[in-house]
Design an enzyme around this catalytic site. Structure first.
Site, PDB file in Angstrom:
ATOM      1  N   GLY A 175      88.807 -42.754  -1.605  1.00 16.79           N
ATOM      2  CA  GLY A 175      87.870 -43.308  -0.628  1.00 16.79           C
ATOM      3  C   GLY A 175      86.706 -42.347  -0.533  1.00 16.79           C
ATOM      4  O   GLY A 175      86.174 -41.916  -1.546  1.00 16.79           O
ATOM      5  N   GLU A 176      86.360 -42.000   0.663  1.00 19.33           N
ATOM      6  CA  GLU A 176      85.251 -41.075   0.890  1.00 19.33           C
ATOM      7  C   GLU A 176      85.773 -39.951   1.795  1.00 19.33           C
ATOM      8  O   GLU A 176      86.113 -40.178   2.956  1.00 19.33           O
ATOM      9  CB  GLU A 176      84.090 -41.850   1.531  1.00 19.33           C
ATOM     10  CG  GLU A 176      82.911 -41.008   1.902  1.00 19.33           C
ATOM     11  CD  GLU A 176      82.388 -40.142   0.753  1.00 19.33           C
ATOM     12  OE1 GLU A 176      82.191 -40.641  -0.363  1.00 19.33           O
ATOM     13  OE2 GLU A 176      82.225 -38.937   0.993  1.00 19.33           O
ATOM     14  N   SER A 177      85.854 -38.765   1.198  1.00 21.11           N
ATOM     15  CA  SER A 177      86.528 -37.681   1.923  1.00 21.11           C
ATOM     16  C   SER A 177      85.781 -37.250   3.187  1.00 21.11           C
ATOM     17  O   SER A 177      86.402 -36.799   4.150  1.00 21.11           O
ATOM     18  CB  SER A 177      86.775 -36.490   0.999  1.00 21.11           C
ATOM     19  OG  SER A 177      85.586 -36.096   0.376  1.00 21.11           O
ATOM     20  N   CYS A 179      92.328 -38.767  -5.578  1.00 22.26           N
ATOM     21  CA  CYS A 179      90.872 -38.675  -5.513  1.00 22.26           C
ATOM     22  C   CYS A 179      90.430 -38.075  -4.169  1.00 22.26           C
ATOM     23  O   CYS A 179      90.657 -36.895  -3.942  1.00 22.26           O
ATOM     24  CB  CYS A 179      90.287 -40.053  -5.803  1.00 22.26           C
ATOM     25  SG  CYS A 179      88.676 -39.955  -6.542  1.00 22.26           S
ATOM     26  N   ARG A 189      83.795 -31.635  -5.458  1.00 22.67           N
ATOM     27  CA  ARG A 189      83.640 -33.089  -5.330  1.00 22.67           C
ATOM     28  C   ARG A 189      82.684 -33.606  -6.402  1.00 22.67           C
ATOM     29  O   ARG A 189      81.771 -32.903  -6.816  1.00 22.67           O
ATOM     30  CB  ARG A 189      83.099 -33.434  -3.937  1.00 22.67           C
ATOM     31  CG  ARG A 189      84.059 -33.071  -2.820  1.00 22.67           C
ATOM     32  CD  ARG A 189      83.442 -33.325  -1.454  1.00 22.67           C
ATOM     33  NE  ARG A 189      83.126 -34.725  -1.256  1.00 22.67           N
ATOM     34  CZ  ARG A 189      82.091 -35.159  -0.546  1.00 22.67           C
ATOM     35  NH1 ARG A 189      81.257 -34.307   0.020  1.00 22.67           N
ATOM     36  NH2 ARG A 189      81.889 -36.449  -0.402  1.00 22.67           N
ATOM     37  N   ILE A 244      86.420 -42.369 -10.327  1.00 23.15           N
ATOM     38  CA  ILE A 244      85.301 -42.889  -9.527  1.00 23.15           C
ATOM     39  C   ILE A 244      84.761 -41.735  -8.690  1.00 23.15           C
ATOM     40  O   ILE A 244      85.390 -41.312  -7.718  1.00 23.15           O
ATOM     41  CB  ILE A 244      85.761 -44.048  -8.616  1.00 23.15           C
ATOM     42  CG1 ILE A 244      86.417 -45.154  -9.440  1.00 23.15           C
ATOM     43  CG2 ILE A 244      84.583 -44.593  -7.812  1.00 23.15           C
ATOM     44  CD1 ILE A 244      87.075 -46.252  -8.611  1.00 23.15           C
ATOM     45  N   ARG A 245      83.622 -41.219  -9.099  1.00 21.06           N
ATOM     46  CA  ARG A 245      83.049 -40.032  -8.427  1.00 21.06           C
ATOM     47  C   ARG A 245      84.179 -39.029  -8.138  1.00 21.06           C
ATOM     48  O   ARG A 245      84.386 -38.576  -7.018  1.00 21.06           O
ATOM     49  CB  ARG A 245      82.300 -40.418  -7.143  1.00 21.06           C
ATOM     50  CG  ARG A 245      81.107 -41.339  -7.414  1.00 21.06           C
ATOM     51  CD  ARG A 245      80.239 -41.565  -6.192  1.00 21.06           C
ATOM     52  NE  ARG A 245      81.000 -42.131  -5.096  1.00 21.06           N
ATOM     53  CZ  ARG A 245      81.167 -41.556  -3.917  1.00 21.06           C
ATOM     54  NH1 ARG A 245      80.617 -40.390  -3.665  1.00 21.06           N
ATOM     55  NH2 ARG A 245      81.871 -42.139  -2.983  1.00 21.06           N
ATOM     56  N   HIS A 278      92.154 -42.601 -10.197  1.00 19.63           N
ATOM     57  CA  HIS A 278      92.866 -43.729  -9.587  1.00 19.63           C
ATOM     58  C   HIS A 278      93.864 -44.278 -10.599  1.00 19.63           C
ATOM     59  O   HIS A 278      93.482 -44.612 -11.716  1.00 19.63           O
ATOM     60  CB  HIS A 278      91.889 -44.839  -9.208  1.00 19.63           C
ATOM     61  CG  HIS A 278      90.981 -44.446  -8.089  1.00 19.63           C
ATOM     62  ND1 HIS A 278      91.222 -44.775  -6.785  1.00 19.63           N
ATOM     63  CD2 HIS A 278      89.855 -43.705  -8.079  1.00 19.63           C
ATOM     64  CE1 HIS A 278      90.271 -44.291  -6.018  1.00 19.63           C
ATOM     65  NE2 HIS A 278      89.433 -43.627  -6.778  1.00 19.63           N
ATOM     66  N   GLU A 306      96.060 -46.686  -9.317  1.00 16.50           N
ATOM     67  CA  GLU A 306      96.606 -47.798  -8.525  1.00 16.50           C
ATOM     68  C   GLU A 306      95.820 -49.092  -8.727  1.00 16.50           C
ATOM     69  O   GLU A 306      96.098 -50.094  -8.080  1.00 16.50           O
ATOM     70  CB  GLU A 306      96.636 -47.425  -7.032  1.00 16.50           C
ATOM     71  CG  GLU A 306      95.308 -47.442  -6.291  1.00 16.50           C
ATOM     72  CD  GLU A 306      94.412 -46.265  -6.614  1.00 16.50           C
ATOM     73  OE1 GLU A 306      94.793 -45.413  -7.437  1.00 16.50           O
ATOM     74  OE2 GLU A 306      93.303 -46.210  -6.062  1.00 16.50           O
TER      75      GLU A 306
HETATM   76  N1  GLN Z   1      83.604 -38.637  -4.300  1.00 21.01           N
HETATM   77  C1  GLN Z   1      84.494 -39.051  -3.256  1.00 21.01           C
HETATM   78  C2  GLN Z   1      84.603 -37.967  -2.207  1.00 21.01           C
HETATM   79  O1  GLN Z   1      84.137 -36.894  -2.423  1.00 21.01           O
HETATM   80  C3  GLN Z   1      85.862 -39.384  -3.785  1.00 21.01           C
HETATM   81  C4  GLN Z   1      85.820 -40.649  -4.559  1.00 21.01           C
HETATM   82  C5  GLN Z   1      87.104 -41.377  -4.640  1.00 21.01           C
HETATM   83  O2  GLN Z   1      88.053 -41.164  -3.856  1.00 21.01           O
HETATM   84  N2  GLN Z   1      87.178 -42.287  -5.543  1.00 21.01           N
HETATM   85  O3  GLN Z   1      85.162 -38.209  -1.196  1.00 21.01           O
END
Ligand code: GLN
Length: 200
Positions: A51-53, A82, A111, A141-142, A177, A179
């Site tokens: 997600g987005e940390s 992630c 990150r 993903i990022r 990921h 999942e």
């Molecule tokens: N770049 C996101 C972060 O720093 C992580 C991306 C992800 O969980 N797919 O939170």
């Protein structure tokens, strides 16, 4: 305990928790969304999704989950994916967003560590589980990159010269990921191997 009767929480404050619930059902475990400390009480293990940390960090404090999550790791398995891996880390390099990781695993991460312009890609990685090699189609993903592992940390997969799947006792963390499709082999490893041993 077989995987059929395990209840596995998925931290559902933000991020990709529904795909993990789907995979848990496919693997025969019972998923449970976790939003409050009390949701942790009857779980066998926990997944912290991607997600987005920065958001996850904010919501963990907003919902008073920080101490309960750290205590949960005393005797229960956790898998961080992630952003979930970022939250499990000891230190975040160039931590301009001021994220407070849970410091449960002795790894340092950066990150978005796989290149700024390449935000998302899939590739096959080779994971070594109990001496057997597994080829997994994974999505970055990022994704965070692991830049340091302590001596207690075992690298289960290396990709582009960095560990991308690491284990420390009952804790598992991955940059990628796994999942997003219905391949539950890594999840089955987590469900089978992480529930009988002590965290180092
Ligand atoms: N770049 C996101 C972060 O720093 C992580 C991306 C992800 O969980 N797919 O939170």
């Amino acid at each position: 305990m077989t995987r059929k009767n395990k209840t596995i929480g998925v931290l559902a404050l933000q991020g990709d928790f529904e795909r993990h619930e789907h995979q848990l059902r496919l693997a025969g475990a019972r998923p449970k969304q976790v939003r409050l400390a009390e949701d942790l009480s009857d779980l066998d293990g926990l997944i912290i999704p991607g997600g987005e940390s920065t958001t996850m960090n904010y919501l963990i404090d907003r919902f008073d989950m920080r101490r309960p999550l750290i205590e949960f790791a005393d005797d229960k398995p956790i898998w961080g994916t992630c952003a979930g891996m970022i939250m499990l880390a000891n230190k975040i390099e160039n931590n301009q967003a001021g994220i407070e990781p849970l410091r449960l695993m002795d790894i340092d991460v950066v990150r978005n560590g796989y290149g700024r312009q390449i935000f998302s890609f899939t590739d096959t990685i080779t994971v070594t589980l109990n001496g057997a090699s597994l080829h997994l189609e994974t999505t970055f993903i990022r994704a965070p990159r692991i830049i340091r592992c302590g001596s207690e940390v075992e690298a289960l997969a290396v990709y582009k010269d960095s560990p991308v799947l690491v284990r420390q006792g009952r804790l598992l963390a991955g940059s990628f990921h796994a999942e997003l499709d219905d391949d539950t082999r890594l999840l089955e490893y987590f469900l089978e191997d992480f529930f009988e041993q002590k965290r180092s």
